[in-house]
Design an enzyme around this catalytic site. Structure first.
Site, short mmCIF file in Angstrom:
data_model
loop_
_atom_site.label_atom_id
_atom_site.label_comp_id
_atom_site.label_asym_id
_atom_site.label_seq_id
_atom_site.Cartn_x
_atom_site.Cartn_y
_atom_site.Cartn_z
N ASP A 169 -34.70 -37.68 9.33
CA ASP A 169 -35.75 -36.98 10.06
C ASP A 169 -35.57 -35.48 9.85
O ASP A 169 -34.48 -34.94 10.08
CB ASP A 169 -35.65 -37.32 11.55
CG ASP A 169 -36.95 -37.03 12.28
OD1 ASP A 169 -38.00 -36.92 11.62
OD2 ASP A 169 -36.92 -36.93 13.52
N PHE A 183 -37.27 -31.38 10.34
CA PHE A 183 -37.68 -30.52 11.46
C PHE A 183 -38.43 -29.36 10.81
O PHE A 183 -37.98 -28.23 10.82
CB PHE A 183 -36.38 -30.07 12.18
CG PHE A 183 -36.51 -29.13 13.35
CD1 PHE A 183 -37.07 -29.55 14.56
CD2 PHE A 183 -36.02 -27.83 13.27
CE1 PHE A 183 -37.14 -28.68 15.65
CE2 PHE A 183 -36.09 -26.97 14.36
CZ PHE A 183 -36.65 -27.39 15.55
N HIS A 209 -43.94 -26.73 16.33
CA HIS A 209 -42.97 -27.53 17.09
C HIS A 209 -41.65 -26.77 17.23
O HIS A 209 -41.08 -26.69 18.32
CB HIS A 209 -42.75 -28.88 16.40
CG HIS A 209 -41.64 -29.69 17.01
ND1 HIS A 209 -41.69 -30.18 18.30
CD2 HIS A 209 -40.43 -30.09 16.51
CE1 HIS A 209 -40.57 -30.86 18.56
NE2 HIS A 209 -39.80 -30.81 17.49
N ARG A 228 -34.23 -21.98 24.14
CA ARG A 228 -33.47 -20.74 23.92
C ARG A 228 -34.45 -19.58 23.87
O ARG A 228 -34.60 -18.94 22.81
CB ARG A 228 -32.61 -20.82 22.66
CG ARG A 228 -33.18 -21.69 21.52
CD ARG A 228 -32.29 -21.71 20.31
NE ARG A 228 -32.65 -20.67 19.36
CZ ARG A 228 -31.95 -20.38 18.26
NH1 ARG A 228 -30.87 -21.05 17.99
NH2 ARG A 228 -32.32 -19.41 17.45
N GLU A 272 -43.29 -38.67 19.71
CA GLU A 272 -43.29 -37.55 18.75
C GLU A 272 -44.19 -37.93 17.59
O GLU A 272 -43.95 -38.94 16.93
CB GLU A 272 -41.88 -37.27 18.21
CG GLU A 272 -41.02 -36.45 19.12
CD GLU A 272 -39.78 -35.87 18.41
OE1 GLU A 272 -39.42 -36.37 17.32
OE2 GLU A 272 -39.19 -34.93 18.95
N GLU A 309 -45.26 -37.84 13.99
CA GLU A 309 -44.65 -37.47 12.71
C GLU A 309 -45.37 -38.16 11.55
O GLU A 309 -46.17 -39.08 11.75
CB GLU A 309 -43.16 -37.86 12.69
CG GLU A 309 -42.35 -37.24 13.81
CD GLU A 309 -40.86 -37.22 13.54
OE1 GLU A 309 -40.46 -37.38 12.36
OE2 GLU A 309 -40.10 -37.01 14.50
N ASP A 352 -41.61 -41.08 16.61
CA ASP A 352 -40.16 -41.03 16.79
C ASP A 352 -39.86 -40.86 18.28
O ASP A 352 -39.51 -39.78 18.75
CB ASP A 352 -39.59 -39.86 15.98
CG ASP A 352 -38.07 -39.95 15.85
OD1 ASP A 352 -37.54 -41.07 15.93
OD2 ASP A 352 -37.44 -38.89 15.67
N ARG A 378 -35.64 -37.46 26.15
CA ARG A 378 -35.31 -36.02 26.18
C ARG A 378 -34.08 -35.69 27.01
O ARG A 378 -33.33 -34.78 26.67
CB ARG A 378 -36.50 -35.23 26.72
CG ARG A 378 -37.76 -35.35 25.88
CD ARG A 378 -37.53 -34.88 24.46
NE ARG A 378 -38.79 -34.92 23.70
CZ ARG A 378 -38.86 -34.73 22.39
NH1 ARG A 378 -37.75 -34.50 21.69
NH2 ARG A 378 -40.01 -34.78 21.77
N GLN A 405 -31.03 -36.89 25.05
CA GLN A 405 -30.90 -36.01 23.88
C GLN A 405 -30.31 -34.65 24.26
O GLN A 405 -29.44 -34.12 23.57
CB GLN A 405 -32.28 -35.83 23.25
CG GLN A 405 -32.32 -34.99 21.99
CD GLN A 405 -33.75 -34.79 21.47
OE1 GLN A 405 -34.70 -35.43 21.90
NE2 GLN A 405 -33.90 -33.89 20.52
N LYS A 429 -32.56 -40.77 20.26
CA LYS A 429 -33.51 -41.11 19.20
C LYS A 429 -33.35 -42.53 18.67
O LYS A 429 -34.28 -43.06 18.07
CB LYS A 429 -33.31 -40.16 18.01
CG LYS A 429 -33.53 -38.69 18.31
CD LYS A 429 -35.00 -38.35 18.40
CE LYS A 429 -35.20 -36.84 18.51
NZ LYS A 429 -36.62 -36.50 18.50
N THR A 431 -38.04 -46.27 16.74
CA THR A 431 -38.92 -45.41 15.97
C THR A 431 -40.00 -46.32 15.38
O THR A 431 -39.67 -47.30 14.73
CB THR A 431 -38.15 -44.71 14.83
OG1 THR A 431 -37.05 -43.98 15.39
CG2 THR A 431 -39.03 -43.76 14.05
N THR A 433 -41.77 -33.42 14.37
CA THR A 433 -43.01 -33.34 15.14
C THR A 433 -43.99 -32.33 14.55
O THR A 433 -43.60 -31.24 14.11
CB THR A 433 -42.67 -32.96 16.60
OG1 THR A 433 -41.68 -33.85 17.07
CG2 THR A 433 -43.90 -33.06 17.49
N GLU A 454 -43.26 -30.49 24.61
CA GLU A 454 -43.96 -29.21 24.42
C GLU A 454 -45.13 -29.05 25.39
O GLU A 454 -45.33 -27.99 25.97
CB GLU A 454 -44.48 -29.12 22.98
CG GLU A 454 -43.39 -28.99 21.94
CD GLU A 454 -43.95 -29.13 20.53
OE1 GLU A 454 -44.68 -28.23 20.10
OE2 GLU A 454 -43.68 -30.16 19.89
#
Lengths: 422, 422
Positions: free
Chosen positions: B129, B131, B136, B145, B199, B201, B233, B237, B240, B253, B257, B348, B362
């Site tokens: 997978d 990113f 996203h 962050r 998610e 994808e 996917d 949360r 994770q 995860k 899937t 995503t 999100e």
């Protein structure tokens, strides 16, 4: 327990061991075998001799080219097959003569180890690498985030990540120095890896799986483990460092992972159990009744190159805060399906002193402080390394001996030679 | 291009599409088929009719229970087979009568879609997978962050991690709400997931692989991609967030899937190429000559429960900073071997506005701000969600239409229903 087959004193493969592998010879196609002294017992041939007829299982699983189907059977089958093999190989049982006294049959089922070419013992569906070595975790944190201590989840759960199954190979396979993206003078650059490292690990092959949406109870988890191997999880530290934030290691790990060829069963290792390092209260799903759930197995590492052979380090499988049973309970707590042949590994197994570190990253503090290794033969000079060089062969060996009368239990070599990038 | 098979205007499966899947019926064992209108063209039966005799390839690969062997063949074979299928299904070619005018043969090779039970199209060796969704990544960074911006490596390389192959399932498979370790009131706790998410994808199946130690050139990488599917996917949360530092997502995860059942080939998607988002100078190994390397495919997401059906979001496969070719070049730059059936996914695919976000994480800013979804039928009230509830079914659909005369290219549904933990 003594065998009528001559077994040298230092052999990895006593009657107590009987590890499973997959081999072929110039004359024999790929098949399952069990190592005994300097021989391989050909289980395909043995099954065809109907030697296992008294045991209630599908013995055609022993005629397959991988161990997957056989490993997925009940533990009691593996126990009965082990007992029968010990009986026919022993000098002091009623069944001893079954092979010993029948030269034709003996010739059909015993193959000299020197003629055996070893293959991957199981088809690996998924490979998971954990990070449960206490001293390794402490050292990595000291190097990459000094003063911040261990990650907050470290003692609450077996931290792990999914690895790459396609790049797990059998001992002896050459290791190509990877290329990749690294940061040089602050600039992302395509380059050969300049910080190529080994990692001493211990890994378990799954036998019986679980269905998606179900979980494996921590106190039944050992029934799902077929056996264990040594593992070198070769690592490209410079590639790994640049890629790993935010989603973990990727190309720094997926170019090659080497395992030893013989799967040693948990039954063979029963006398070598010890207590894991952790004393933290565990959540119920990780609370293992059996506290002697970790094994005390020293792993010796050597480096060989054109100039000689050098002692690198001695690690031990006991330096972990979670057992394989706990890793498996955690892995499946959310319903993740395990399949026969899946592989789970401990992560690096460093000990508390500098002579027991399981990778150059730790021994050299990420290449800053070269590490001196002692020549194994007198008259040779010691050498030092920051990281691995092309032409270096790294070899892991592990052997334990139980109480008197029990033979050695060893794993055979787990080795690989660094070759220039293809 | 029109077919003599009646194809409804809104059908996913026009002559332009011809996606591959694996199906069975009450009478037929598991086999490869191609969707056309409301039918499946049974490729095993078609191969047995010797229809492919003029094409130079091993047509027994079409009689296998998975697409792996066929997908590993040269692209030119896939091209020739596609062309031949278009010819025999078209109303205006010389080959049209081969099926159309032979009722017995037609009955042997055309199966009503309503009778087909779909299976996993390929055996997945490894699943990766990535990113690479720009919006996203920006949103995740804002949530977890704030003020720190994207990770420094984000525009230099396709960030990715190894996923779990054993938990990839076909559309329609129930999704068990996972249990796991989460932090409640500051204390690590064993609990049902309280932040279950989808998610959106897009994923590519590898056809031809590469040997360990070799790499796939970015400009030859599309030759190694057999085709693409939609992917959900599913993500826990809370699990994770607690587990992911330092080694990335794991149990958050690996519980499930979901992929859509039909593999759409790159040839079918050729008219729908567009330019990727990134304009950064790339390192040579990522420098793709063909700039139109990303596809413009909207993916619509709906949620259905006992009270109705609701529009959730509309994403697009174009919101990425790297193409599949670049992902594959990066994945293999260090020599990692890819095998037929390996799966690589984008991560995503959120768009720039609130109505285009690819997950609840999100849309609700990690559950803080519930997200309202519009009922698809008048008279029904809208509903809102922080995360998924048991009984919710999430469905992805995607369909594109090219220039006039070209039929629709769609993927069939990618859906799953959340059920209580087993």
């Amino acid at each position: 327990m003594a065998s009528w087959i001559p077994i040298e004193d230092g052999s990895d493969f006593s009657l107590q061991n009987l590890p499973y592998g997959v081999f072929s010879t110039d004359d024999l196609d790929q098949r399952i075998g069990v190592a005994i002294g300097d021989y391989v017992l050909d289980l395909k041939a043995l099954a065809q001799e109907k030697v296992f007829a008294a045991i209630d299982f599908d013995s055609s699983t022993l005629e397959e080219p991988t161990i997957n189907a056989y490993a997925s059977l009940r533990k009691s089958v593996h126990h009965d097959v082990r007992k029968l093999m010990q009986d026919i190989l022993s000098e002091s049982t009623l069944l001893g003569p079954v092979l010993r006294d029948h030269r034709d049959r003996r010739d059909r089922v015993l193959v000299p180890l020197s003629r055996a070419k070893m293959h991957m013992p199981m088809h690996i569906g998924d490979y998971t690498d954990f990070f449960v070595g206490l001293y390794h975790a402490q050292n990595c944190c000291d190097i990459f985030r000094p003063g911040m201590g261990l990650p907050p989840n470290f003692s609450s759960l077996p931290v792990g990540y999914h690895g790459r199954a396609s790049s797990v190979v059998i001992s002896g396979t050459p290791v190509h120095r990877p290329r990749g993206q690294i940061v040089l003078n602050g600039i992302p650059t395509e380059s050969l890896c300049q910080k190529l490292d080994f990692e001493v690990e211990f890994a378990a092959f799954i036998g019986r799986g679980n269905k998606m949406g179900s979980r494996i109870d921590v106190n039944e988890a050992e029934d799902h483990i077929f056996g264990v191997v040594l593992m070198n999880d070769w690592s490209a530290r410079d590639i790994q460092q640049w890629e790993s934030t935010p989603l973990g290691p990727f190309n720094g790990k997926n170019f090659c992972t080497t395992i030893s060829p013989w799967i040693v069963t948990l039954e063979a290792l029963e006398p070598f159990r010890t207590t894991p390092l952790t004393a933290d209260p565990q959540l119920p799903y990780l609370n293992q009744d059996e506290k002697q759930s970790v094994y005390d197995i020293p792993i010796r590492v050597s480096l060989e190159n054109d100039s000689g052979t050098y002692s690198v380090t001695e690690c031990n499988t006991k330096h972990v805060v979670f057992s394989f049973a706990q890793m498996l309970a955690h892995h499946t707590v959310g319903g993740c399906p395990m399949r026969p042949g899946d592989l789970i590994a401990t992560g690096t197994l460093s000990g508390p002193t500098r002579g027991e570190l399981g990778c150059f990253l730790e021994a050299t503090r990420n290449g800053i402080d070269p590490y001196e290794m002692k020549a194994q033969f007198s008259g040779k000079q010691n050498i030092s390394r920051a990281f691995l060089e092309d032409g270096d062969t790294i070899e892991f060996k592990a052997q334990v001996q139980g109480k008197s009368g029990l033979g050695h239990v060893g794993f055979g070599a787990c080795k690989g030679k660094i070759v220039a990038s293809a």
